[in-house]
Design a protein around this motif. Sequence first.
Motif, PDB file in Angstrom:
ATOM      1  N   GLU A 126       0.680  -1.305  -0.176  1.00  0.00           N
ATOM      2  CA  GLU A 126      -0.006   0.170   0.004  1.00  0.00           C
ATOM      3  C   GLU A 126       0.795   1.127  -0.018  1.00  0.00           C
ATOM      4  O   GLU A 126       0.533   2.261  -0.664  1.00  0.00           O
ATOM      5  CB  GLU A 126      -0.936   0.262   1.060  1.00  0.00           C
ATOM      6  CG  GLU A 126      -2.028  -1.070   1.197  1.00  0.00           C
ATOM      7  CD  GLU A 126      -2.632  -0.834   2.387  1.00  0.00           C
ATOM      8  OE1 GLU A 126      -2.808  -0.021   3.157  1.00  0.00           O
ATOM      9  OE2 GLU A 126      -3.665  -1.864   2.627  1.00  0.00           O
ATOM     10  N   ARG A 127       1.965   1.362   0.727  1.00  0.00           N
ATOM     11  CA  ARG A 127       2.793   2.549   0.717  1.00  0.00           C
ATOM     12  C   ARG A 127       4.271   2.033   1.145  1.00  0.00           C
ATOM     13  O   ARG A 127       4.351   0.865   1.769  1.00  0.00           O
ATOM     14  CB  ARG A 127       2.325   3.404   1.851  1.00  0.00           C
ATOM     15  CG  ARG A 127       2.298   2.998   3.240  1.00  0.00           C
ATOM     16  CD  ARG A 127       2.151   4.133   4.142  1.00  0.00           C
ATOM     17  NE  ARG A 127       0.582   4.623   4.123  1.00  0.00           N
ATOM     18  CZ  ARG A 127      -0.178   3.775   5.144  1.00  0.00           C
ATOM     19  NH1 ARG A 127       0.264   3.041   6.058  1.00  0.00           N
ATOM     20  NH2 ARG A 127      -1.446   4.376   5.052  1.00  0.00           N
ATOM     21  N   VAL A 128       5.097   2.835   1.135  1.00  0.00           N
ATOM     22  CA  VAL A 128       6.565   2.789   1.629  1.00  0.00           C
ATOM     23  C   VAL A 128       6.772   3.914   2.264  1.00  0.00           C
ATOM     24  O   VAL A 128       6.567   5.012   2.028  1.00  0.00           O
ATOM     25  CB  VAL A 128       7.654   2.269   0.245  1.00  0.00           C
ATOM     26  CG1 VAL A 128       8.954   1.978   0.869  1.00  0.00           C
ATOM     27  CG2 VAL A 128       6.999   1.167  -0.480  1.00  0.00           C
ATOM     28  N   THR A 129       7.569   3.754   3.415  1.00  0.00           N
ATOM     29  CA  THR A 129       7.878   4.777   4.329  1.00  0.00           C
ATOM     30  C   THR A 129       9.402   4.881   4.479  1.00  0.00           C
ATOM     31  O   THR A 129      10.192   3.672   3.961  1.00  0.00           O
ATOM     32  CB  THR A 129       7.469   4.761   5.871  1.00  0.00           C
ATOM     33  OG1 THR A 129       7.774   3.443   6.260  1.00  0.00           O
ATOM     34  CG2 THR A 129       5.983   4.749   5.828  1.00  0.00           C
ATOM     35  N   VAL A 130       9.994   5.695   4.661  1.00  0.00           N
ATOM     36  CA  VAL A 130      11.725   5.725   4.892  1.00  0.00           C
ATOM     37  C   VAL A 130      11.806   6.636   6.118  1.00  0.00           C
ATOM     38  O   VAL A 130      11.393   7.825   6.131  1.00  0.00           O
ATOM     39  CB  VAL A 130      12.262   6.226   3.682  1.00  0.00           C
ATOM     40  CG1 VAL A 130      11.978   7.514   3.235  1.00  0.00           C
ATOM     41  CG2 VAL A 130      13.737   5.713   3.683  1.00  0.00           C
ATOM     42  N   HIS A 131      13.050   6.494   6.578  1.00  0.00           N
ATOM     43  CA  HIS A 131      13.410   7.368   7.903  1.00  0.00           C
ATOM     44  C   HIS A 131      14.846   7.670   7.062  1.00  0.00           C
ATOM     45  O   HIS A 131      15.746   6.823   7.034  1.00  0.00           O
ATOM     46  CB  HIS A 131      13.625   6.441   8.990  1.00  0.00           C
ATOM     47  CG  HIS A 131      14.340   7.565  10.083  1.00  0.00           C
ATOM     48  ND1 HIS A 131      14.551   6.863  11.654  1.00  0.00           N
ATOM     49  CD2 HIS A 131      14.505   8.747  10.348  1.00  0.00           C
ATOM     50  CE1 HIS A 131      14.999   8.012  12.061  1.00  0.00           C
ATOM     51  NE2 HIS A 131      15.009   9.060  11.441  1.00  0.00           N
TER      52      HIS A 131
END
Length: 168
Positions: free
Chosen positions: A122-127
């Motif tokens: 659904e989504r990709v996050t990143v720090h």
Amino acid sequence: MTEIEVRAARPAELEEVAALRWRWVAERDGLPEGGREAFVRAFAAWARENAATHRCLVLVRDDRVLGMAFLAITPRVPTPAAPSRAAGDLQSVYVVPEARDGGLGGRLIDGALRLAAELGLERVTVHSSPRAVPAYRRRGFAVAPELLQAVTLRRSVSPGERRPSGGG
């Protein structure tokens, strides 16, 4: 022109990936305590054991691994409309210093986003580290005010040591 490839890491390359992780920590925080060889073995074993949830991509030129990225896959709570859901978190995107500033990190990000699409995430996050934020923004990442985090584990920091700024 030398061909550069972004692809799934092969099992035999996981020691090279582990060496990149060691190099990254040494570059950012100074040489880690403990033995490099033991870390490389432990990291490669971890990567093999967690391959289903942490997909490792490598950036390769002339059979040399110059970069890495992990796409961590997390199942999400089902909804009536979507009984099978998952999201991704892009972790440990790293390119060796001598190969930076030529768009190679962006190629790793693109490869991870292609994989996420193939997996139906659904989504990709990143720090991200501050230096890499523009590369992520160019690829559609944006600040999401609703995405919050709470740090629950604080590692001790010796005098003079920097706290990681992200991207880890």
